[in-house]
Write an enzyme that holds these catalytic residues in place. Structure first.
Site, PDB file in Angstrom:
ATOM      1  NE  ARG A   1      -6.860 -45.915 -39.731  1.00 51.67           N
ATOM      2  CZ  ARG A   1      -6.073 -45.385 -38.473  1.00 51.67           C
ATOM      3  NH1 ARG A   1      -5.881 -46.290 -37.487  1.00 51.67           N
ATOM      4  NH2 ARG A   1      -5.005 -44.774 -38.952  1.00 51.67           N
TER       5      ARG A   1
ATOM      6  CD  GLU B   1      -5.277 -39.509 -28.290  1.00 55.14           C
ATOM      7  OE1 GLU B   1      -5.263 -38.344 -28.126  1.00 55.14           O
ATOM      8  OE2 GLU B   1      -6.500 -40.301 -29.375  1.00 55.14           O
TER       9      GLU B   1
END
Length: 371
Positions: free
Chosen positions: A15, A118
């Site tokens: 990614r 997160e």
């Protein structure tokens, strides 16, 4: 602001923090964007595409860490990257600090301002920057588990959906949140015998209504968890406590009562794992066996489907990156309490309470930092 995006260096991590389209958005808003050469190759984005978007291509990560005001990544900075971080710099990426004392110590020492994807919240306590990767990981957990169940990979030799005249695999999904829901959706779609466990009656009601007869729900107490795990061919660990280490719900002792060749897939491994015997693995060596039970504990599962994951991630991370770049980190966090929840470390202090508690740091309240 000068925003930099280095190439990811974690094992089999394909990614990238910024797509060419995201780079163009930042450039259009008056910011400089520096991209490490070949950073986007894992998603099929070459340097020419970034150049066309107005970004500057730099050779290696050093110029980005040395000269960019904000560094945008996907995975937590590795040890060699952490040594390049500096006081006053903004790091915007996944961190998962609670089970990672070494990374936390390095970030504290660096003086960097670290904002973790997160722990950024949304309305109703949701985790919108974690959600798309949880969706990907939940769906991938069934693919990974199905492969690990094959006899050649150490598993029981069971086909997830069975065939006419032969029972399908029993799949136990621990946790009915985003990961668990998506795992159950994939398993049920393949024809598995699915059981979803959770401690929240509202979650059980919601998934029960959605799946109807395609999946069973059980309250996650000790007895029900034991029975479901020991009967299962495949167990998906999908438990999350935001910012904190995952609870160890499946003990080592329980492995001896499980079906030999059964598979544990620990999607909570980024937060330390929810099985006592879990330890992080990589895409290069994804599994190991303890007491005849196959463990799959890859810590960057979505990296295997890099293009899908990167675009899904940029959809939710870019708006906050724009706010930080446009206003500066402090005004941006003051204006948006949900983004402010993402601040984990600043100028040598641990700001996120769950991380401070888990790792024994003095907690410096967010309000004090934003004064």
């Amino acid at each position: 602001m000068r925003v930099g995006c280095p190439k990811e260096i974690k094992n089999h991590e394909y990614r990238v923090g910024l797509t060419p389209e995201s780079a163009r958005e930042l450039v259009t808003n008056g910011h400089e964007v520096w991209i490490e050469t070949n950073a986007g190759m894992g998603i099929g984005a070459n340097d020419a595409q970034y150049t066309a978007a107005g970004a500057k291509i730099v050779d290696g990560p050093d110029p980005i860490f040395a000269d960019c005001e904000m560094v945008v990544k996907v995975k937590e900075p590795q040890a060699e990257e952490r040594g390049k971080l500096r006081k006053g710099q903004i790091l915007y990426t996944y961190l998962h600090l609670a089970p990672d004392p070494e990374q936390t110590a390095d970030l504290v020492k660096s003086g960097v301002t670290a904002i973790a994807y997160e722990t950024v919240t949304g309305p109703g306590g949701t985790l919108p920057l974690l959600k798309p990767m949880s969706q990907v990981a939940g769906r991938m957990s069934i693919q990974a588990g199905a492969t690990a169940l094959e006899k050649a990979h150490g598993g029981r030799g069971v086909l997830i959906g069975g065939v006419p005249g032969v029972m399908p695999a029993k799949v136990a999904v621990i946790g009915g949140g985003v990961v668990g829901f998506n795992a159950a959706q994939m398993a049920a779609g393949l024809g598995a015998d699915v059981t979803i466990l959770d401690r929240d009656p509202e979650v059980l009601e919601r998934v029960g209504i959605h799946f109807e007869s395609r999946a069973k729900t059980r309250f996650s107490n000790v007895a029900n968890l034991y029975d479901s795990v020991c009967e299962a061919d495949l167990v998906i660990g999908a438990v999350l406590i935001p910012g904190a280490a995952a609870p160890k719900l499946v003990s080592k002792a329980m492995l001896k009562d499980m079906q030999p060749g059964a598979v544990l897939v620990d999607v909570a491994i980024d937060q330390g794992g929810c099985f006592e015997t879990s330890k992080p693995t990589t895409h290069a060596e994804p599994t190991y066996v303890i007491d005849d039970i196959v463990h799959y504990c890859v810590a960057n599962m979505p990296g295997a489907v890099a293009r899908t994951s990167t675009y899904a991630l940029n959809n939710v991370t870019l708006p906050h990156a724009m706010r930080i770049a446009n206003a500066g980190w402090q005004p941006a966090l003051k204006a948006d309490p949900h983004l402010a929840e993402g601040l984990n470390v600043h100028d040598g202090h641990v700001v996120y309470e769950a991380v401070a508690t888990e790792l024994g740091y003095e907690h410096v309240p967010l309000e004090e930092i934003l004064k």
